[in-house]
Design a protein around this motif. Sequence first.
Motif, mmCIF file in Angstrom:
data_model
loop_
_atom_site.group_PDB
_atom_site.id
_atom_site.type_symbol
_atom_site.label_atom_id
_atom_site.label_comp_id
_atom_site.label_asym_id
_atom_site.label_seq_id
_atom_site.Cartn_x
_atom_site.Cartn_y
_atom_site.Cartn_z
ATOM 1 N N HIS A 202 4.285 14.692 5.736
ATOM 2 C CA HIS A 202 4.034 15.229 7.062
ATOM 3 C C HIS A 202 4.611 14.321 8.145
ATOM 4 O O HIS A 202 5.157 14.782 9.148
ATOM 5 C CB HIS A 202 2.528 15.414 7.267
ATOM 6 N N ASP B 200 7.750 18.566 13.493
ATOM 7 C CA ASP B 200 6.739 19.288 12.708
ATOM 8 C C ASP B 200 6.971 20.799 12.762
ATOM 9 O O ASP B 200 6.044 21.597 12.823
ATOM 10 C CB ASP B 200 5.335 18.944 13.217
ATOM 11 N N THR C 161 6.447 22.206 3.121
ATOM 12 C CA THR C 161 5.004 22.328 3.249
ATOM 13 C C THR C 161 4.372 21.025 2.827
ATOM 14 O O THR C 161 5.007 20.188 2.208
ATOM 15 C CB THR C 161 4.460 23.468 2.385
ATOM 16 N N HIS C 162 3.116 20.864 3.133
ATOM 17 C CA HIS C 162 2.439 19.598 2.875
ATOM 18 C C HIS C 162 1.213 19.815 2.007
ATOM 19 O O HIS C 162 0.214 19.128 2.137
ATOM 20 C CB HIS C 162 2.077 18.938 4.199
ATOM 21 N N SER D 106 5.088 23.423 10.521
ATOM 22 C CA SER D 106 3.690 23.792 10.735
ATOM 23 C C SER D 106 3.524 24.728 11.928
ATOM 24 O O SER D 106 2.403 25.132 12.249
ATOM 25 C CB SER D 106 2.847 22.529 10.954
#
Length: 689
Positions: free
Chosen positions: A20, A29, A11-12, A32
């Motif tokens: 990210h 990615d 997670t970011h 997400s």
Amino acid sequence: MALVPLSLFVTHDGKSKRQHVTCRYKCGDACSKPVPNKSDNEYFGDIVKSMSRRSVLQASGVAVLAVGAGSVLAACGSGEEPAASPTTSAAPAESPTGMKFAAVAPNSEDVVVIPEGYQQAVVISWGDPILAGAPKFDINAQTGAAQRGQFGFNNDFAALLPIPGQSDRFLLVTNFEYVAPQFMFPGYDPKKPTREQFDVQIAAVGMGVVEVTRTPQGLKPVIGRYNRRITADTPFTLTGPAAGTDFVKTAADPGGRTVAGTFANCAGGVTPWGTVLSGEENFHSYFGAAEGSPGPSPIDADRQDRYGLALELSELLWETFDPRFDLTKNANEPNRFGYVVELNPWDPNSTPVKHSALGRLKHEGANIYVTDDGTVVAYTGDDERFDYMYKFVSSRKVQPGREPAAMANNMAILDEGTLYVAKLSSDIPANEIDGSGKLPSKGSFAGTGTWIPLLRSGPGGQAESLVNGISAQEVAVFTRMAADKAGATKMDRPEDFEADPKTGKVYVALTNNDERGAAGEAPPDAANPRNDNKSGQVLEITDNHTGTDFTWDLLLVCGDPAAADTYYAGFDKTKVSPISCPDNLAFDSHGNLWISTDGNALDSNDGLFAVALEGPNRGETKQFLTVPLGAETCGPVITDDLVTVCVQHPGEHDDNSVDNPLSRWPEGGNGTARPSVVAVWKADGNIGV
């Protein structure tokens, strides 16, 4: 140098240090986006509820025999509470052999930090020439032709193979997992990459073989006869049930047996017959299509979704330069990736192989265990949230030596046998697995499991599906969907598998899973006991290697030792190094497990750790090194007198680029941050002794 004998997330939002930008380039990615696994497989709680009291007691008896010494003692109490707290028992005064170094403290230095009394040196870096005639690296003068003769970008897995008859000469075989153009090219425009930049990227991924020699200053590369680069367009032979099927045929390869290149190569393994295995992992992110492109048929859409493919522009935009990366023009091209690759580094003219009998998924890697009768068992994990653990049991026996007849037999070992997927269970009451990570009343997380057969492969690509309603060819190419139907257990990103060459126990790094317990996703279970799992765990399996039954327990539940939701195999948590996000695994000759990390969710750079597995020190965890800012620790090789690690993506940060660097490692000064291999040794003795 004495090499260890072969046993032959993200997670970011502050939870993880992985940036990210790393996720964009490394896995498209994926974290997400929606979880690809939408199967409704039963959960541990469902299994426990359906078990009779008699079967619960039987499973409990087997599970107790499988856990380590500290856990067995804890499980022998009254049944309500452990006999002794597994987190506060007194730690032995001395670390075991192989771990007698001063632990490196957590830090955020822009260097490789090693224990006092040790030395280090960079072995090789991105762009260093490895083939005759290749130019010296120049960040401002890169070409595709130059990169084809140079060390690739973002080295991940590494193997160090002794050259027979030369005591100080080795083959260093590495994977180059992915490219990150903004950290490669000055002035890079992600919306308008150039043709030359594309050509460099094609050449910067794949694999490499380079001779190295041992010197008092560490390992040094040599332009030798074995040196070789494998790129995204090197010819490969596809073998097994997928080969020649309509799922893998393209206009460029109407026979469906010759694949151009390999990429997204993550971890790997070394076979007893001297070849190197490499796992094609996040291959999906290299394919794309222009927005508004017509979609595939519904069944193809399901298959694409299950593998994370999408009809949208890719991050790298390779589809704008080569139509084979355009999903609307070459829908079958992605079906030619996601396999275990085998490279013979001893023959620079050999054609590498992709083994479809081991299934198509996002292989972290593959590692071999050989039973007493010569049966070869390959273990592999599918590195995605809620995906599965697999093993392949060959029907061929390994033959010793590298004579032509032996090599011909051994190179076919991974084409003939049975592919299985793991289903885990536990007798721990469901109400004791509440997502907090709190230890159950038995004092450890443990249980049993079954390997469910999916596919039986034979000579010449002959195969039999063991999943009703799915053909053998479909199982080989769309393995995830076959495993869904078989009812496999959803895990928290199963990455590297390693079998202990001393005990035969098998260890799995489960890196993390921030979606565990989220709405609509799988709840916690005994093997994956925490919701929003940001630090991961390490699973220990006692396997009937050629059979279908096993027992398991959690060796480590990683994270802050001061937190209640962590567990270090019963060892005193006040005396361990904090470890988070386990990724790659290795063993030393003393029987200790070594773990490299990716995305440390604690306040430190990633690192390399040693963990004791046996006796009163079981669970003792000590940090051996940390890597620089923004970097990931990959591909550890542990010998008696040398440790090497791959330092991947140093300086990779959302707010930085090659023009605005976070890191200048390894060159320092005004140098460019470059992925590299680092060697660490102790001048006055063996590692950790």
